[in-house]
Design a protein around this motif. Structure first.
Motif, mmCIF file in Angstrom:
data_model
loop_
_atom_site.group_PDB
_atom_site.id
_atom_site.type_symbol
_atom_site.label_atom_id
_atom_site.label_comp_id
_atom_site.label_asym_id
_atom_site.label_seq_id
_atom_site.Cartn_x
_atom_site.Cartn_y
_atom_site.Cartn_z
ATOM 1 N N ALA A 52 0.783 -1.132 -0.124
ATOM 2 C CA ALA A 52 -0.120 -0.099 -0.130
ATOM 3 C C ALA A 52 0.896 1.279 -0.105
ATOM 4 N N THR A 53 1.916 1.052 0.547
ATOM 5 C CA THR A 53 2.924 2.359 0.363
ATOM 6 C C THR A 53 3.455 2.744 -0.975
ATOM 7 N N PHE A 58 -0.799 5.468 10.465
ATOM 8 C CA PHE A 58 0.378 4.883 10.188
ATOM 9 C C PHE A 58 1.408 5.699 9.337
ATOM 10 N N ASP A 69 -6.718 6.820 2.042
ATOM 11 C CA ASP A 69 -5.883 5.497 2.560
ATOM 12 C C ASP A 69 -6.841 4.726 3.199
ATOM 13 N N ALA A 111 -6.256 1.709 3.983
ATOM 14 C CA ALA A 111 -5.486 0.534 4.362
ATOM 15 C C ALA A 111 -6.288 -0.395 5.389
ATOM 16 N N HIS A 112 -6.951 0.412 6.126
ATOM 17 C CA HIS A 112 -7.973 -0.449 7.348
ATOM 18 C C HIS A 112 -9.044 -0.937 6.716
ATOM 19 N N SER A 138 -4.422 -1.836 1.596
ATOM 20 C CA SER A 138 -3.204 -2.733 2.011
ATOM 21 C C SER A 138 -3.564 -4.046 2.172
ATOM 22 N N LYS A 191 -2.976 -7.135 8.082
ATOM 23 C CA LYS A 191 -4.249 -6.942 7.824
ATOM 24 C C LYS A 191 -5.402 -8.016 7.883
HETATM 25 C C1 LIG Z 1 -3.154 3.624 7.557
HETATM 26 C C2 LIG Z 1 -2.029 2.811 6.850
HETATM 27 N N1 LIG Z 1 -1.590 3.352 5.684
HETATM 28 C C3 LIG Z 1 -0.664 2.536 4.952
HETATM 29 C C4 LIG Z 1 -0.158 1.368 5.411
HETATM 30 C C5 LIG Z 1 0.976 0.833 4.742
HETATM 31 O O1 LIG Z 1 0.594 -0.284 4.004
HETATM 32 P P1 LIG Z 1 1.840 -1.402 3.407
HETATM 33 O O2 LIG Z 1 2.360 -2.189 4.717
HETATM 34 O O3 LIG Z 1 0.818 -2.381 2.591
HETATM 35 O O4 LIG Z 1 2.718 -0.659 2.642
HETATM 36 C C6 LIG Z 1 -0.608 0.802 6.606
HETATM 37 C C7 LIG Z 1 -0.022 -0.406 7.025
HETATM 38 O O5 LIG Z 1 -0.023 -0.863 8.145
HETATM 39 C C8 LIG Z 1 -1.609 1.624 7.159
HETATM 40 O O6 LIG Z 1 -1.889 1.288 8.516
#
Ligand SMILES: Cc1ncc(COP(=O)(O)O)c(C=O)c1O
Length: 423
Positions: A80-81, A104, A175, A177-178, A199, A204
């Motif tokens: 996700a980053t 995060f 974002d 991700a959650h 993500s 997750k």
């Molecule tokens: C809110 C949030 N954004 C972005 C990320 C980044 O995800 P990834 O580990 O898949 O790069 C996370 C990962 O825990 C996250 O909690």
């Protein structure tokens, strides 16, 4: 797993009792779906000799996600980053971008990595999400966009953010991700803003080992993101855009497809644990469990407590230490807030003054284990530890203070003897 009773303060491991658990209980232990099915898929892809570069499993994964979410485009990415970095670039964000600090660190880093300073906005203490009423005062002529974060899978105030973005001509990225499998007003997260990023990291509830996706209903944006995640290649020997390597590999897609088949079970387990935590923590003064809107879908992956020290006597950090001694590795998500981490702390040392709610919340929240790696017995035991600590808050604090003092100023036995002789 042998369980220890934790009814009295003296039973607590921090005061010399046996730890409640022999093995660590982690927050975000991976959910593993059907192992045989996963291994079958891995065998298939090895037989095919197609390990990456938009292989058949990645394509199937993207199609399944898009149809589940009801979006036009799903682009699978290695994490996700990188997905955030690509989406930020594809949207043409520049200048300044407004984000919450309560997230995060990847949300902030994805911007700063491209030399776009994140401007940290305070949160609404009720929802823990970016507070739209504070967004507008941070908009400057340099602002190009807003990134909302659906923290704990609870959607942002999407209507309010949409309205600001439209009126102020800003891009809006989420974002998410959650928030895989969650809804806002009955519609799946993934359909909002210009694009949303998921993500599928191992922590997750739904994972592809490492992985992520950008989803959007914008055809042009999707085409750009597809190019960007593959070095800008448009067919063999033809690069038409600046790009990076953001491709998801076939093993990750195989894991993602397999996880997808167990999605309902993962949510059901999380929901059961959530209800049990809710029931067994009820009535403990100063301990509140974050709530989810029963009218929306949620993945219930986050068991988030807020600790009000004025009532518990014991601070959030002391509770974390006590739980750790029991081998419950509770986490202080997302302490101390992005603005208190480097490089942001040095760049903007006074940002905390603009983020009173974030500063308060990061001192109060803690996250507890859930998912398929724990069962009702473990959940019950964790609740019992918390109850024993809080019900006996004063004694626990007193003992912790004494323990600290005796570590700092150990009583020397020869000093004791001298004193006795002299008296
Ligand atoms: C809110 C949030 N954004 C972005 C990320 C980044 O995800 P990834 O580990 O898949 O790069 C996370 C990962 O825990 C996250 O909690």
């Amino acid at each position: 797993m042998i369980m220890e009773t934790k009814n009295d303060v003296g039973d607590l491991a921090i005061f010399g009792g046996a730890p409640a658990f022999q093995e660590y209980l982690h927050v975000g232990r991976p959910n593993i779906g059907n192992r045989e099915r996963l291994l079958e898929r891995i065998n298939d892809l090895l037989d095919r000799g197609r390990l990456t570069n938009n292989g058949p499993y990645v394509q199937e994964f993207e199609q399944r996600l898009a149809s589940m979410l009801g979006v036009n485009h799903c682009i699978a990415v290695c994490n996700a980053t990188v997905a955030l970095e690509i989406a930020i670039r594809a949207l043409g964000l520049s200048g300044e971008v407004i984000i919450p600090s309560m997230t995060f660190i990847a949300t902030a880093h994805a911007l700063q990595w491209q030399e776009i300073p994140p401007v940290f906005c305070d949160i609404d203490p009720q929802t823990h999400n970016i507070d739209p009423s504070r967004v507008e005062e941070l908009i400057t002529p340099r602002t190009s966009g807003i990134i909302g974060v659906h923290l704990w899978g609870r959607p942002c105030d999407i209507e309010a953010l949409d309205d600001i973005a439209r009126r102020r001509n800003l891009k809006l990225l989420y974002d998410a991700a959650h928030a895989f499998g969650c809804t806002y007003k009955g519609r799946m997260i993934g359909n909002f803003g210009d694009a949303e990023v998921f993500s599928f990291h191992a922590t997750k509830f739904f994972n592809s080992l490492e992985g992520g996706a950008v989803v959007t209903n914008d055809d042009n944006l999707a085409a750009k993101i597809r190019l960007m995640k593959n070095f800008g290649f448009s067919g063999y020997d033809n690069v038409i855009y600046i790009g990076t390597n953001g491709k998801m590999n076939e093993v990750s897609a195989a894991m993602g497809l397999t996880s997808l088949e167990s999605l309902g079970e993962f949510v059901a387990v999380n929901y059961r644990h959530y209800k049990q935590y809710q029931q067994e923590l009820a009535g403990i003064p100063g301990v509140s469990l974050t709530t989810y809107d029963g009218n929306e879908k949620n993945n219930y992956q986050y068991i988030i407590l807020e600790i009000d020290e004025t009532e518990t006597q014991v601070s959030r950090d002391q509770l974390v230490e006590i739980l750790r001694a029991e081998n419950v590795l509770a986490r202080r998500y997302f302490y101390p807030g992005c603005h208190q981490m480097e490089p942001y702390r040095s760049y903007y040392p006074h940002t905390g003054l603009l983020l009173p709610e974030t500063e308060k919340l990061v001192q109060r929240v803690l996250s507890l284990p859930t998912g398929t790696a724990v069962g009702p017995v473990e959940v019950s035991q964790i609740c019992q530890i918390i109850r024993t600590v809080v019900v006996n808050g004063e004694e626990v604090c007193w003992r912790l203070r004494n323990q600290m003092l005796s570590l700092k100023f150990p009583i020397k036995s020869n000093l004791l003897i001298t004193t006795v002789k002299e008296s």
